[in-house]
Design a protein around this motif. Structure first.
Motif, PDB file in Angstrom:
ATOM      1  N   ALA A  85       0.706  -1.186  -0.072  1.00 29.50           N
ATOM      2  CA  ALA A  85      -0.137   0.047   0.115  1.00 29.50           C
ATOM      3  C   ALA A  85       0.893   1.348  -0.112  1.00 29.50           C
ATOM      4  O   ALA A  85       0.620   2.277  -0.595  1.00 29.50           O
ATOM      5  N   LEU A  86       2.160   1.135   0.572  1.00 32.48           N
ATOM      6  CA  LEU A  86       2.795   2.344   0.782  1.00 32.48           C
ATOM      7  C   LEU A  86       3.572   2.396  -0.478  1.00 32.48           C
ATOM      8  O   LEU A  86       3.755   3.791  -0.921  1.00 32.48           O
ATOM      9  N   LEU A  87       3.874   1.502  -1.251  1.00 25.11           N
ATOM     10  CA  LEU A  87       4.644   1.643  -2.482  1.00 25.11           C
ATOM     11  C   LEU A  87       3.856   1.968  -3.701  1.00 25.11           C
ATOM     12  O   LEU A  87       4.296   2.504  -4.591  1.00 25.11           O
ATOM     13  N   GLU A  88       2.511   1.522  -3.679  1.00 26.24           N
ATOM     14  CA  GLU A  88       1.764   1.741  -4.850  1.00 26.24           C
ATOM     15  C   GLU A  88       0.388   2.318  -4.235  1.00 26.24           C
ATOM     16  O   GLU A  88      -0.595   1.703  -4.841  1.00 26.24           O
ATOM     17  N   PRO A  89       0.250   3.367  -3.734  1.00 25.58           N
ATOM     18  CA  PRO A  89      -0.824   3.921  -3.139  1.00 25.58           C
ATOM     19  C   PRO A  89      -2.000   4.374  -4.060  1.00 25.58           C
ATOM     20  O   PRO A  89      -3.029   4.087  -3.863  1.00 25.58           O
ATOM     21  N   MET A  90      -1.690   4.967  -5.261  1.00 25.94           N
ATOM     22  CA  MET A  90      -2.450   5.319  -6.046  1.00 25.94           C
ATOM     23  C   MET A  90      -3.397   4.372  -6.937  1.00 25.94           C
ATOM     24  O   MET A  90      -4.533   4.523  -7.045  1.00 25.94           O
ATOM     25  N   LYS A  91      -2.826   3.178  -6.998  1.00 23.16           N
ATOM     26  CA  LYS A  91      -3.642   2.127  -7.511  1.00 23.16           C
ATOM     27  C   LYS A  91      -4.619   1.768  -6.590  1.00 23.16           C
ATOM     28  O   LYS A  91      -5.805   1.469  -7.222  1.00 23.16           O
ATOM     29  N   PHE A  92      -4.457   1.775  -5.419  1.00 19.28           N
ATOM     30  CA  PHE A  92      -5.408   1.413  -4.453  1.00 19.28           C
ATOM     31  C   PHE A  92      -6.578   2.622  -4.188  1.00 19.28           C
ATOM     32  O   PHE A  92      -7.697   2.329  -4.360  1.00 19.28           O
ATOM     33  N   ILE A  93      -6.077   3.846  -4.202  1.00 15.17           N
ATOM     34  CA  ILE A  93      -7.091   4.956  -4.015  1.00 15.17           C
ATOM     35  C   ILE A  93      -7.657   4.796  -5.326  1.00 15.17           C
ATOM     36  O   ILE A  93      -9.145   5.234  -5.070  1.00 15.17           O
ATOM     37  N   ASP A  94      -7.034   4.836  -6.347  1.00 18.07           N
ATOM     38  CA  ASP A  94      -7.945   4.904  -7.642  1.00 18.07           C
ATOM     39  C   ASP A  94      -9.008   4.138  -7.709  1.00 18.07           C
ATOM     40  O   ASP A  94     -10.138   4.381  -8.334  1.00 18.07           O
ATOM     41  N   ASP A  95      -9.007   2.543  -7.329  1.00 18.07           N
ATOM     42  CA  ASP A  95      -9.799   1.724  -7.549  1.00 18.07           C
ATOM     43  C   ASP A  95     -10.826   2.159  -6.547  1.00 18.07           C
ATOM     44  O   ASP A  95     -12.086   1.926  -6.985  1.00 18.07           O
ATOM     45  N   ILE A  96     -10.817   2.598  -5.257  1.00 19.29           N
ATOM     46  CA  ILE A  96     -11.969   3.074  -4.596  1.00 19.29           C
ATOM     47  C   ILE A  96     -12.425   4.364  -4.922  1.00 19.29           C
ATOM     48  O   ILE A  96     -13.683   4.143  -4.861  1.00 19.29           O
ATOM     49  N   LEU A  97     -11.802   4.974  -5.641  1.00 18.89           N
ATOM     50  CA  LEU A  97     -12.708   6.458  -6.332  1.00 18.89           C
ATOM     51  C   LEU A  97     -13.309   5.942  -7.468  1.00 18.89           C
ATOM     52  O   LEU A  97     -14.508   6.447  -7.583  1.00 18.89           O
ATOM     53  N   VAL A  98     -13.047   4.853  -8.373  1.00 23.58           N
ATOM     54  CA  VAL A  98     -13.710   4.460  -9.468  1.00 23.58           C
ATOM     55  C   VAL A  98     -15.074   3.792  -8.919  1.00 23.58           C
ATOM     56  O   VAL A  98     -16.391   4.063  -9.409  1.00 23.58           O
ATOM     57  N   GLN A  99     -14.986   3.068  -7.763  1.00 26.89           N
ATOM     58  CA  GLN A  99     -16.154   2.384  -7.252  1.00 26.89           C
ATOM     59  C   GLN A  99     -17.138   3.377  -6.630  1.00 26.89           C
ATOM     60  O   GLN A  99     -18.074   3.139  -6.674  1.00 26.89           O
ATOM     61  N   LEU A 100     -16.702   4.698  -6.341  1.00 28.80           N
ATOM     62  CA  LEU A 100     -17.591   5.361  -5.518  1.00 28.80           C
ATOM     63  C   LEU A 100     -17.885   6.801  -6.512  1.00 28.80           C
ATOM     64  O   LEU A 100     -18.539   7.519  -5.987  1.00 28.80           O
ATOM     65  N   ARG A 101     -17.447   6.518  -7.564  1.00 30.84           N
ATOM     66  CA  ARG A 101     -17.667   7.575  -8.652  1.00 30.84           C
ATOM     67  C   ARG A 101     -19.198   8.045  -8.595  1.00 30.84           C
ATOM     68  O   ARG A 101     -20.065   7.009  -8.784  1.00 30.84           O
ATOM     69  N   GLY A 102     -19.443   9.196  -8.629  1.00 31.10           N
ATOM     70  CA  GLY A 102     -20.755   9.744  -8.637  1.00 31.10           C
ATOM     71  C   GLY A 102     -21.678   9.652  -7.301  1.00 31.10           C
ATOM     72  O   GLY A 102     -22.705  10.194  -7.136  1.00 31.10           O
ATOM     73  N   LEU A 103     -20.970   9.114  -6.264  1.00 26.76           N
ATOM     74  CA  LEU A 103     -21.499   9.037  -4.969  1.00 26.76           C
ATOM     75  C   LEU A 103     -21.053  10.252  -4.015  1.00 26.76           C
ATOM     76  O   LEU A 103     -20.109  10.524  -4.218  1.00 26.76           O
ATOM     77  N   LYS A 104     -21.921  10.448  -3.354  1.00 27.90           N
ATOM     78  CA  LYS A 104     -21.571  11.898  -2.445  1.00 27.90           C
ATOM     79  C   LYS A 104     -21.907  11.370  -0.986  1.00 27.90           C
ATOM     80  O   LYS A 104     -23.183  10.879  -0.740  1.00 27.90           O
ATOM     81  N   PHE A 105     -21.219  11.830  -0.026  1.00 35.72           N
ATOM     82  CA  PHE A 105     -21.292  11.490   1.321  1.00 35.72           C
ATOM     83  C   PHE A 105     -21.283  12.579   2.133  1.00 35.72           C
ATOM     84  O   PHE A 105     -20.474  13.636   1.792  1.00 35.72           O
ATOM     85  N   ASP A 106     -21.475  12.410   3.173  1.00 41.57           N
ATOM     86  CA  ASP A 106     -21.889  13.703   4.114  1.00 41.57           C
ATOM     87  C   ASP A 106     -20.598  13.456   5.129  1.00 41.57           C
ATOM     88  O   ASP A 106     -20.104  14.744   5.411  1.00 41.57           O
ATOM     89  N   TYR A 107     -20.230  12.592   5.394  1.00 42.16           N
ATOM     90  CA  TYR A 107     -19.030  12.174   6.363  1.00 42.16           C
ATOM     91  C   TYR A 107     -18.550  10.887   6.136  1.00 42.16           C
ATOM     92  O   TYR A 107     -19.124   9.922   5.574  1.00 42.16           O
TER      93      TYR A 107
END
Length: 129
Positions: free
Chosen positions: A79-101
């Motif tokens: 996770a520390l060596l390749e953080p953006m692969k991990f973060i990008d996957d989460i962002l893709v799965q949450l695309r279009g969703l809005k959260f209050d917190y």
């Protein structure tokens, strides 16, 4: 009704306390989206939360072998060596969703980055023993 994003390391020690909090939020009528690994899908869905899984190939929380390695690489090291692969996957799965917190444990490595990128105005970091 608030929309809440739960981010959890997929370990029993992290999921159990945060799952209890998510259950309370669902009971109060809040809409909960909970990120974890496949082994926690059933308990998360049983409380009425929307389950999102870390991509198996990018699940840096688990130890595993890569194609070019003889020894397993620690999930945290990956996770520390390749953080953006991990973060990008989460962002893709949450695309279009809005959260209050968002709710996450202190050990969750990218909670602040993810919440900033998703423009979540308020985040809650929980500590537990």
């Amino acid at each position: 009704m608030s929309k809440i994003l739960f981010l959890s390391d997929p370990s029993q020690a992290d999921v159990s306390p945060i799952l209890g909090m998510a259950n309370e939020m669902v009971t109060k009528g809040e809409q909960v989206t909970f990120f974890s690994s496949d082994e926690f899908k059933e308990p998360i869905e049983q409380i009425g939360a929307d389950f999102k899984a870390y991509n198996r190939e990018l699940n840096f929380f688990r130890a595993g072998r890569t194609l070019n390695e003889e020894k397993p690489k620690s999930g945290l090291i990956s996770a520390l060596l390749e953080p953006m692969k991990f973060i990008d996957d989460i962002l893709v799965q949450l695309r279009g969703l809005k959260f209050d917190y968002a709710v996450f444990s202190p050990s969750y490595p990218y909670a602040n980055i993810i919440t900033q990128l998703l423009d979540i105005p308020k985040t809650e970091q929980i500590a537990y023993h």
